[in-house]
Design an enzyme around this catalytic site. Structure first.
Site, PDB file in Angstrom:
ATOM      1  N   THR A   1     -10.053   7.509   3.083  1.00  0.00           N
ATOM      2  CA  THR A   1      -8.709   7.851   2.613  1.00  0.00           C
ATOM      3  C   THR A   1      -8.832   9.101   1.750  1.00  0.00           C
ATOM      4  O   THR A   1      -9.427   9.055   0.669  1.00  0.00           O
ATOM      5  CB  THR A   1      -8.097   6.697   1.807  1.00  0.00           C
ATOM      6  OG1 THR A   1      -7.930   5.560   2.662  1.00  0.00           O
ATOM      7  CG2 THR A   1      -6.735   7.084   1.245  1.00  0.00           C
TER       8      THR A   1
ATOM      9  N   LYS B   1      -0.802   6.967   5.478  1.00  0.00           N
ATOM     10  CA  LYS B   1      -1.493   6.127   4.487  1.00  0.00           C
ATOM     11  C   LYS B   1      -0.970   6.385   3.083  1.00  0.00           C
ATOM     12  O   LYS B   1      -0.698   5.445   2.324  1.00  0.00           O
ATOM     13  CB  LYS B   1      -3.006   6.399   4.553  1.00  0.00           C
ATOM     14  CG  LYS B   1      -3.839   5.655   3.499  1.00  0.00           C
ATOM     15  CD  LYS B   1      -3.867   4.166   3.729  1.00  0.00           C
ATOM     16  CE  LYS B   1      -4.646   3.417   2.639  1.00  0.00           C
ATOM     17  NZ  LYS B   1      -6.106   3.563   2.756  1.00  0.00           N
TER      18      LYS B   1
ATOM     19  N   LYS C   1      -6.603   5.886  -7.074  1.00  0.00           N
ATOM     20  CA  LYS C   1      -7.025   6.994  -6.227  1.00  0.00           C
ATOM     21  C   LYS C   1      -5.961   7.333  -5.183  1.00  0.00           C
ATOM     22  O   LYS C   1      -5.594   8.498  -4.991  1.00  0.00           O
ATOM     23  CB  LYS C   1      -8.338   6.651  -5.525  1.00  0.00           C
ATOM     24  CG  LYS C   1      -8.737   7.661  -4.449  1.00  0.00           C
ATOM     25  CD  LYS C   1      -9.747   7.081  -3.474  1.00  0.00           C
ATOM     26  CE  LYS C   1      -9.888   7.994  -2.254  1.00  0.00           C
ATOM     27  NZ  LYS C   1     -10.785   7.434  -1.228  1.00  0.00           N
TER      28      LYS C   1
END
EC number: 1.1.1.31
Length: 306
Positions: free
Chosen positions: A105, A180, A255
């Site tokens: 990611t 995402k 994050k």
């Protein structure tokens, strides 16, 4: 070896941590020819215990692979691995037309840069970040959000189906990362809202079960409530029943929200909830929330309430 495994060829799986290890193990169980690499001794030990053959270097793993799958901590790690830092990168040592499949990611811009580098080096590129956490990785029920050319998506889809139950082609290079960060911004914001509502319910004299029974069948229904409920009891499988053992750790949510914040800033979107959620989870992850499930944010809210 299965027919799909034979068609795909050797898969180099680079990054065998909490997510990558179980994902690679599922490929092995399905009959794929896999070779792994991870610089962390504990990850190597766990991978060997699951029957995953290990290379001594990332280059050794990738040199003869048909697919190079990376599951790395950040975009910098991906770009450094592709280009090399003190020597040749993976792109220069891989066989021509290798499919580089990145399941990390990372920033959308970094994913597009990685894809451009791979294509320029004579390879194919797919970004396919995942959702579903460690439980999903172990069970093979992850959701993959895929950015790829249509023909590359069709090539990689049978591999992803062995690690996940939902594979969504979101568009061209970088589209998987875009989906995402949007999804996880929704998740972070909604978990804060659900946690605040439960703390408010406590102050107003509601039991957790009463609030859950109403909201889970009304307009407050969402995944943060019905699957990852931040209080113990209503959803027995939620991390709240295990003292917030992740799950999806607070550090990872922090994050991902920073990645969403970067995307918001680069596109000029007039967002307020996303940046606020990012600040809240940054503070949570700065303490012991880093290693707790992100639903543990409710303890911070409760502690700060009068």
């Amino acid at each position: 070896m299965t027919e799909n495994a034979a068609a795909t060829g050797l898969i180099a799986f680079l990054g065998l941590g909490h997510m990558g290890g179980p994902m690679a193990a599922n490929l092995i169980k399905a009959g794929h020819d896999v070779i792994g690499y991870d610089p962390v001794p504990a990850a190597v030990e766990a991978a060997l215990a699951h029957g995953i053959p290990m290379a001594s270097t990332a280059h050794e793993a990738a040199a003869e692979a048909a697919v190079v799958l990376t599951m790395l901590p950040s975009g910098k790690h991906v770009l450094d691995a592709y280009q090399g830092v003190d020597g040749p990168g993976l792109l220069s040592i891989a066989k021509p037309n290798t499919l580089f499949l990145d399941c990390s990611t990372i920033n959308v811009d970094e994913a597009r840069e990685a894809a451009a580098l791979a294509v320029a080096a004579g390879h194919r590129s797919v970004d396919a970040p995942v959702s579903g956490g460690v439980v999903g990785a172990e069970a093979g029920t992850l959701t993959f959000m895929v950015g790829a050319l249509p023909e590359d998506f069709e090539t990689v889809k049978p591999v992803l189906e062995l690690m996940g139950k939902r594979i969504v082609h979101c568009g061209d290079h970088g589209a998987g990362q875009a989906a995402k960060v949007c999804n996880n911004m929704i998740l972070g914001v909604s978990m804060i809202a659900v946690a605040e509502a439960f703390v408010l319910g406590e102050k107003l004299g509601l039991t957790h079960q009463a609030l859950f029974d109403v909201a889970s069948n009304a307009s407050g229904q969402c995944w943060a409530l019905t699957t990852n409920c931040p209080v113990p009891g209503p959803v027995p499988t939620s991390p709240a029943n295990r003292d917030y053992l992740p799950g999806f750790a607070g550090a990872l949510m922090a994050k991902d929200l920073r990645l969403a914040l970067n995307a918001l800033e680069s596109t000029g979107v007039a967002a307020e909830m996303g940046p606020l959620a990012s600040r809240i989870y940054d503070a949570f992850a700065a303490g012991d929330g880093a290693g707790r499930d992100f639903s543990g944010i409710i303890t911070e809210i409760r502690d700060k309430s009068v």
